[in-house]
Scaffold this motif. Structure first.
Motif, mmCIF file in Angstrom:
data_model
loop_
_atom_site.group_PDB
_atom_site.id
_atom_site.type_symbol
_atom_site.label_atom_id
_atom_site.label_comp_id
_atom_site.label_asym_id
_atom_site.label_seq_id
_atom_site.Cartn_x
_atom_site.Cartn_y
_atom_site.Cartn_z
ATOM 1 N N TYR A 76 -64.303 67.046 56.349
ATOM 2 C CA TYR A 76 -65.343 66.391 57.138
ATOM 3 C C TYR A 76 -66.138 65.383 56.314
ATOM 4 O O TYR A 76 -66.524 64.325 56.828
ATOM 5 C CB TYR A 76 -66.252 67.459 57.758
ATOM 6 C CG TYR A 76 -65.461 68.408 58.633
ATOM 7 C CD1 TYR A 76 -64.973 67.997 59.866
ATOM 8 C CD2 TYR A 76 -65.149 69.688 58.196
ATOM 9 C CE1 TYR A 76 -64.206 68.842 60.654
ATOM 10 C CE2 TYR A 76 -64.385 70.544 58.973
ATOM 11 C CZ TYR A 76 -63.921 70.119 60.200
ATOM 12 O OH TYR A 76 -63.147 70.951 60.972
ATOM 13 N N LEU A 77 -66.359 65.685 55.043
ATOM 14 C CA LEU A 77 -67.037 64.720 54.166
ATOM 15 C C LEU A 77 -66.206 63.451 54.013
ATOM 16 O O LEU A 77 -66.737 62.334 54.047
ATOM 17 C CB LEU A 77 -67.292 65.346 52.792
ATOM 18 C CG LEU A 77 -68.324 66.466 52.727
ATOM 19 C CD1 LEU A 77 -68.312 67.110 51.342
ATOM 20 C CD2 LEU A 77 -69.718 65.946 53.057
ATOM 21 N N ALA A 78 -64.897 63.622 53.851
ATOM 22 C CA ALA A 78 -64.021 62.462 53.687
ATOM 23 C C ALA A 78 -63.981 61.604 54.949
ATOM 24 O O ALA A 78 -63.993 60.369 54.870
ATOM 25 C CB ALA A 78 -62.612 62.917 53.309
ATOM 26 N N LEU A 79 -63.955 62.246 56.103
ATOM 27 C CA LEU A 79 -63.952 61.494 57.367
ATOM 28 C C LEU A 79 -65.283 60.777 57.599
ATOM 29 O O LEU A 79 -65.329 59.722 58.235
ATOM 30 C CB LEU A 79 -63.666 62.441 58.538
ATOM 31 C CG LEU A 79 -62.209 62.888 58.694
ATOM 32 C CD1 LEU A 79 -62.105 64.015 59.712
ATOM 33 C CD2 LEU A 79 -61.320 61.715 59.114
ATOM 34 N N LYS A 80 -66.354 61.335 57.075
ATOM 35 C CA LYS A 80 -67.679 60.745 57.263
ATOM 36 C C LYS A 80 -67.945 59.607 56.293
ATOM 37 O O LYS A 80 -68.493 58.565 56.669
ATOM 38 C CB LYS A 80 -68.744 61.839 57.077
ATOM 39 C CG LYS A 80 -70.192 61.355 57.111
ATOM 40 C CD LYS A 80 -70.614 60.892 58.479
ATOM 41 C CE LYS A 80 -72.085 60.527 58.496
ATOM 42 N NZ LYS A 80 -72.510 59.988 59.809
ATOM 43 N N GLU A 81 -67.557 59.758 55.026
ATOM 44 C CA GLU A 81 -68.002 58.839 53.984
ATOM 45 C C GLU A 81 -66.905 58.003 53.328
ATOM 46 O O GLU A 81 -67.205 56.996 52.694
ATOM 47 C CB GLU A 81 -68.732 59.624 52.880
ATOM 48 C CG GLU A 81 -70.048 60.237 53.334
ATOM 49 C CD GLU A 81 -71.092 59.194 53.691
ATOM 50 O OE1 GLU A 81 -71.061 58.087 53.110
ATOM 51 O OE2 GLU A 81 -71.941 59.461 54.561
ATOM 52 N N ILE A 82 -65.635 58.410 53.443
ATOM 53 C CA ILE A 82 -64.600 57.739 52.652
ATOM 54 C C ILE A 82 -63.552 57.053 53.512
ATOM 55 O O ILE A 82 -63.173 55.912 53.264
ATOM 56 C CB ILE A 82 -63.944 58.750 51.692
ATOM 57 C CG1 ILE A 82 -65.002 59.272 50.711
ATOM 58 C CG2 ILE A 82 -62.778 58.126 50.938
ATOM 59 C CD1 ILE A 82 -64.568 60.448 49.892
ATOM 60 N N PHE A 83 -63.057 57.722 54.524
ATOM 61 C CA PHE A 83 -62.033 57.171 55.409
ATOM 62 C C PHE A 83 -62.560 57.051 56.831
ATOM 63 O O PHE A 83 -63.344 57.899 57.274
ATOM 64 C CB PHE A 83 -60.796 58.081 55.447
ATOM 65 C CG PHE A 83 -59.996 58.128 54.176
ATOM 66 C CD1 PHE A 83 -59.314 57.008 53.721
ATOM 67 C CD2 PHE A 83 -59.897 59.295 53.442
ATOM 68 C CE1 PHE A 83 -58.552 57.056 52.566
ATOM 69 C CE2 PHE A 83 -59.139 59.359 52.285
ATOM 70 C CZ PHE A 83 -58.469 58.229 51.840
ATOM 71 N N ASP A 84 -62.118 56.030 57.559
ATOM 72 C CA ASP A 84 -62.408 55.982 58.991
ATOM 73 C C ASP A 84 -61.401 56.834 59.765
ATOM 74 O O ASP A 84 -61.656 57.293 60.870
ATOM 75 C CB ASP A 84 -62.409 54.545 59.515
ATOM 76 C CG ASP A 84 -61.106 53.806 59.233
ATOM 77 O OD1 ASP A 84 -60.266 54.342 58.476
ATOM 78 O OD2 ASP A 84 -60.934 52.696 59.756
ATOM 79 N N LYS A 85 -60.244 57.047 59.136
ATOM 80 C CA LYS A 85 -59.236 57.968 59.665
ATOM 81 C C LYS A 85 -58.385 58.430 58.485
ATOM 82 O O LYS A 85 -58.389 57.798 57.423
ATOM 83 C CB LYS A 85 -58.359 57.325 60.737
ATOM 84 C CG LYS A 85 -57.438 56.241 60.202
ATOM 85 C CD LYS A 85 -56.342 55.938 61.197
ATOM 86 C CE LYS A 85 -55.291 55.013 60.551
ATOM 87 N NZ LYS A 85 -54.073 54.906 61.338
ATOM 88 N N ILE A 86 -57.684 59.529 58.679
ATOM 89 C CA ILE A 86 -56.797 60.056 57.634
ATOM 90 C C ILE A 86 -55.432 60.296 58.261
ATOM 91 O O ILE A 86 -55.321 60.938 59.300
ATOM 92 C CB ILE A 86 -57.350 61.360 57.037
ATOM 93 C CG1 ILE A 86 -58.733 61.135 56.414
ATOM 94 C CG2 ILE A 86 -56.394 61.916 55.979
ATOM 95 C CD1 ILE A 86 -59.434 62.412 55.968
#
Length: 267
Positions: A76-86
């Motif tokens: 969830y951190l990655a989706l919020k701050e790093i990627f717009d999608k994975i």
């Protein structure tokens, strides 16, 4: 360009994390987000009782985002701050295998992959049957795992999963060579008989230490494949919880239960 999240539960300094990055870095825009300290056996746990932090680090030439959260938080951190999608989450390479339902359900490595699968992201958990981190750096062993990680990850990016599969749990044996077999293996129910030791600390206060002794695995399971056959075990996992298919006899028995409950409610 495909967006790939790399994570683990062994922490930012793990050699398995570096290995996994080396495996997938050419497949897309690959970024590492990992716990600042080891978070083994956190399963699907997420953090609700304290603030989460996310900060960049450089470790052994790798750009890494570290967090005080769990492997599951990282999705969830990655989706919020790093990627717009994975497009793909890869988790590992864990130091120690993650075989059997008993271990899979508590594993932070598999937990991160499962948390990604819950929100619809294809994911793979990678683990190796080694006791010490340096074992994973053996030249041939490192090379084989690197190749296999990349092969599986590229296949999933290109093809996705078949119906009924939400993630893959991949376990490597302690030795890999050109004769090593690759098997699709169902998880054993248990790997350990759980035990507890009672002791006293220097102040005389009682404390407990949980541990386990291994049980003899059945020959059609992931534990048997990795530990006895020294094969690479690939275990497809379905997260629906509800049985994928219910046969007529099972449905009749479950209907008996619903009828019994209805009778009790109305009596």
């Amino acid at each position: 360009m495909k967006k790939i999240l790399i994570t683990n539960d062994d922490g930012v300094y793990s050699k398995g994390l570096k290995l996994l990055y080396e495996s997938v870095k050419e497949l897309g825009d690959a970024k590492i987000v990992a716990p600042e300290t080891p978070k083994s056996s956190t399963g699907l746990g997420i953090t609700l009782h304290k603030p989460l932090r996310l900060y960049p680090m450089e470790i052994n030439g790798l750009n890494i985002f570290a967090t005080n959260g769990t492997p599951s938080d990282i999705i969830y951190l990655a989706l919020k701050e790093i990627f717009d999608k994975i497009d793909l989450v890869v988790s590992g390479v864990n130091i120690g295998d993650n075989t059997s339902v008993q271990v899979i359900l508590s594993s932070g490595t598999v937990g991160a992959a499962a948390q990604a699968a819950i929100v619809g992201i294809p994911s793979i958990a990678f683990s190796a049957d080694v006791k010490e981190e340096m074992e994973i750096t053996r030249e041939d062993y490192y090379r084989y795992i690197n190749i296999i990680n990349k092969t599986i990850s590229k296949y999933v990016l290109d093809n996705g999963f078949p119906k009924g599969v939400h993630l893959l749990n991949v376990n490597y044996p302690s030795i890999i060579n050109s004769s090593t077999k690759v098997k699709i293996a169902k998880p054993a129910n248990i790997k350990f008989t759980q035990k507890i030791s009672t002791n006293k600390d220097p102040a005389g206060r009682k404390y407990y230490w949980l541990y386990g002794s291994t049980v003899r695995p059945k020959n059609d399971t992931d534990v048997y494949a990795v530990h006895v056959e020294k094969a690479i075990a690939i275990t497809p996992i379905y997260l629906g919880l509800f049985p994928y298919r219910l046969n007529k006899d099972t449905l009749l028995k479950l209907n008996d239960l619903t009828n019994l409950i209805t009778k009790e409610i109305r009596s």
